[in-house]
Write a protein that holds these residues in place. Structure first.
Motif, PDB file in Angstrom:
ATOM      1  N   THR A   6       1.003  11.281  -9.014  1.00  0.00           N
ATOM      2  CA  THR A   6       2.055  10.338  -8.617  1.00  0.00           C
ATOM      3  C   THR A   6       1.495   8.925  -8.560  1.00  0.00           C
ATOM      4  OG1 THR A   6       3.162  12.034  -7.273  1.00  0.00           O
ATOM      5  CG2 THR A   6       3.709   9.736  -6.811  1.00  0.00           C
ATOM      6  N   VAL A   7       2.273   7.972  -9.044  1.00  0.00           N
ATOM      7  CA  VAL A   7       1.923   6.555  -8.899  1.00  0.00           C
ATOM      8  C   VAL A   7       2.600   6.069  -7.626  1.00  0.00           C
ATOM      9  CG1 VAL A   7       2.000   4.262  -9.916  1.00  0.00           C
ATOM     10  CG2 VAL A   7       1.818   6.280 -11.404  1.00  0.00           C
ATOM     11  N   PHE A   8       1.801   5.704  -6.627  1.00  0.00           N
ATOM     12  CA  PHE A   8       2.317   5.211  -5.353  1.00  0.00           C
ATOM     13  C   PHE A   8       2.374   3.688  -5.409  1.00  0.00           C
ATOM     14  CE2 PHE A   8      -0.067   9.137  -4.562  1.00  0.00           C
ATOM     15  CZ  PHE A   8       0.927   9.929  -3.988  1.00  0.00           C
ATOM     16  N   VAL A   9       3.578   3.134  -5.325  1.00  0.00           N
ATOM     17  CA  VAL A   9       3.771   1.686  -5.406  1.00  0.00           C
ATOM     18  C   VAL A   9       4.051   1.138  -4.014  1.00  0.00           C
ATOM     19  CG1 VAL A   9       5.203  -0.168  -6.354  1.00  0.00           C
ATOM     20  CG2 VAL A   9       4.688   1.865  -7.749  1.00  0.00           C
ATOM     21  N   VAL A  10       3.229   0.176  -3.573  1.00  0.00           N
ATOM     22  CA  VAL A  10       3.423  -0.453  -2.261  1.00  0.00           C
ATOM     23  C   VAL A  10       3.640  -1.947  -2.483  1.00  0.00           C
ATOM     24  CG1 VAL A  10       2.500  -0.815   0.050  1.00  0.00           C
ATOM     25  CG2 VAL A  10       1.898   1.268  -1.214  1.00  0.00           C
ATOM     26  N   SER A  36       5.833  -1.179   2.645  1.00  0.00           N
ATOM     27  CA  SER A  36       4.694  -1.734   3.365  1.00  0.00           C
ATOM     28  C   SER A  36       3.550  -0.729   3.385  1.00  0.00           C
ATOM     29  CB  SER A  36       5.081  -2.081   4.804  1.00  0.00           C
ATOM     30  OG  SER A  36       5.302  -0.895   5.562  1.00  0.00           O
ATOM     31  N   ALA A  37       2.368  -1.224   3.738  1.00  0.00           N
ATOM     32  CA  ALA A  37       1.201  -0.353   3.850  1.00  0.00           C
ATOM     33  C   ALA A  37       1.411   0.676   4.956  1.00  0.00           C
ATOM     34  CB  ALA A  37      -0.045  -1.193   4.131  1.00  0.00           C
ATOM     35  N   ASP A  38       2.029   0.260   6.060  1.00  0.00           N
ATOM     36  CA  ASP A  38       2.251   1.173   7.179  1.00  0.00           C
ATOM     37  C   ASP A  38       3.165   2.329   6.784  1.00  0.00           C
ATOM     38  OD1 ASP A  38       0.627  -0.247   8.891  1.00  0.00           O
ATOM     39  OD2 ASP A  38       2.270  -1.454   9.715  1.00  0.00           O
ATOM     40  N   VAL A  39       4.208   2.025   6.037  1.00  0.00           N
ATOM     41  CA  VAL A  39       5.133   3.078   5.597  1.00  0.00           C
ATOM     42  C   VAL A  39       4.421   4.047   4.664  1.00  0.00           C
ATOM     43  CG1 VAL A  39       7.249   3.554   4.298  1.00  0.00           C
ATOM     44  CG2 VAL A  39       7.173   1.626   5.889  1.00  0.00           C
ATOM     45  N   PHE A  40       3.585   3.511   3.790  1.00  0.00           N
ATOM     46  CA  PHE A  40       2.816   4.377   2.891  1.00  0.00           C
ATOM     47  C   PHE A  40       1.885   5.290   3.683  1.00  0.00           C
ATOM     48  CE2 PHE A  40      -1.371   4.897   0.856  1.00  0.00           C
ATOM     49  CZ  PHE A  40      -1.016   5.767  -0.169  1.00  0.00           C
ATOM     50  N   PRO A  59       3.586  -8.630   4.292  1.00  0.00           N
ATOM     51  CA  PRO A  59       3.596  -8.774   5.763  1.00  0.00           C
ATOM     52  C   PRO A  59       2.831  -7.616   6.392  1.00  0.00           C
ATOM     53  CG  PRO A  59       5.798  -9.083   4.844  1.00  0.00           C
ATOM     54  CD  PRO A  59       4.943  -8.566   3.731  1.00  0.00           C
ATOM     55  N   GLY A  60       2.152  -7.871   7.490  1.00  0.00           N
ATOM     56  CA  GLY A  60       1.358  -6.819   8.122  1.00  0.00           C
ATOM     57  C   GLY A  60       0.070  -6.616   7.350  1.00  0.00           C
ATOM     58  N   LEU A  64      -5.302  -5.812   0.057  1.00  0.00           N
ATOM     59  CA  LEU A  64      -6.760  -5.739   0.176  1.00  0.00           C
ATOM     60  C   LEU A  64      -7.177  -5.006   1.444  1.00  0.00           C
ATOM     61  CD1 LEU A  64      -7.856  -9.311  -1.012  1.00  0.00           C
ATOM     62  CD2 LEU A  64      -8.126  -7.151  -2.234  1.00  0.00           C
ATOM     63  N   GLU A  65      -6.440  -5.239   2.533  1.00  0.00           N
ATOM     64  CA  GLU A  65      -6.749  -4.552   3.789  1.00  0.00           C
ATOM     65  C   GLU A  65      -6.477  -3.062   3.681  1.00  0.00           C
ATOM     66  OE1 GLU A  65      -5.897  -8.222   6.936  1.00  0.00           O
ATOM     67  OE2 GLU A  65      -4.270  -6.872   6.329  1.00  0.00           O
ATOM     68  N   LEU A  66      -5.395  -2.697   2.988  1.00  0.00           N
ATOM     69  CA  LEU A  66      -5.100  -1.270   2.791  1.00  0.00           C
ATOM     70  C   LEU A  66      -6.179  -0.629   1.931  1.00  0.00           C
ATOM     71  CD1 LEU A  66      -3.381   1.241   3.022  1.00  0.00           C
ATOM     72  CD2 LEU A  66      -1.925   0.364   1.171  1.00  0.00           C
TER      73      LEU A  66
END
Length: 208
Positions: A6-10, A36-40, A59-60, A64-66
């Motif tokens: 699966t290609v996960f797009v954030v 968002s990264a949090d939702v992922f 936002p959030g 790079l942080e993820l």
């Protein structure tokens, strides 16, 4: 390429998420999108096959942080970063952190798809390697402590005579241990046994 990948797009931009989903699905690949990264992170579980397509500025938690968080947690999901605000230093930082690619908007569709295919191929190779190491580790677990010693010396190139002298046993005893090692490791040749030891050693000591 694995069919369950699966290609996960954030990306926080809904229009961009929709556009990327349409583009990627048009090639037959599976896609899941997140705002968002949090939702992922709330829905992803380690071990899922695929790759991660990340917007850098969100936002959030940023892309790079993820990427850094996943690396710290030991997730080996290949990462592609996309941004409309990229610069050279950001690209270098992303690549040094292990990103498969860094793509700046606007981009050509085929360039992005080529990067995604490469990331999925990397993921498939990585998973095959993990499976091989796990299989070899299971075989190593069947060896006795003495068989581990014999295997270590055999794969280090020592002769039966040298091993017998080092362990204080007869050469015939070494031959018996060596035969059991070959049987338990399901190795058809010394070269194959050495290959297994090298693969196992990539994650730590091959033998005790």
């Amino acid at each position: 390429m694995t069919t369950d990948a699966t290609v996960f797009v954030v990306d926080d931009d809904q229009a961009m998420r929709t556009s990327l989903q349409w583009l990627i699905e048009s090639t037959g690949m599976s896609v899941q999108t997140y705002e968002s990264a949090d939702v992922f992170l709330a829905s992803y579980y380690p071990g899922r096959a695929g790759c991660l397509l990340l917007d850098v500025r969100m936002p959030g938690m940023s892309g790079l942080e993820l990427q850094s968080y996943l690396a710290r947690e030991g997730y080996r999901l290949p990462v592609i970063l996309i941004t409309g605000h990229g610069d050279v230093s950001m690209a270098v930082k992303a690549m040094k952190a292990g990103a498969v690619d860094f793509i700046e908007k606007p981009f050509h569709d085929e360039d992005l798809l080529r990067s995604i295919r490469r990331a999925l191929e990397d993921d498939q190779r990585q998973r095959a390697g993990q499976a091989a190491r796990a299989d070899i580790a299971a075989r190593l677990a069947e060896l006795t402590p003495r068989e581990h010693e014999v295997m270590a010396m055999v794969t280090d190139g020592k002769s039966n005579k040298d091993i017998a002298a080092a362990l204080g046993v007869s050469a015939k005893t070494v031959e018996a241990h060596r035969a059991r090692v070959m049987e338990k490791m399901r190795a058809d040749s010394l070269a194959e046994l050495v290959r297994m030891a090298l693969i196992a050693g990539a994650d730590g000591p091959a033998v005790r």
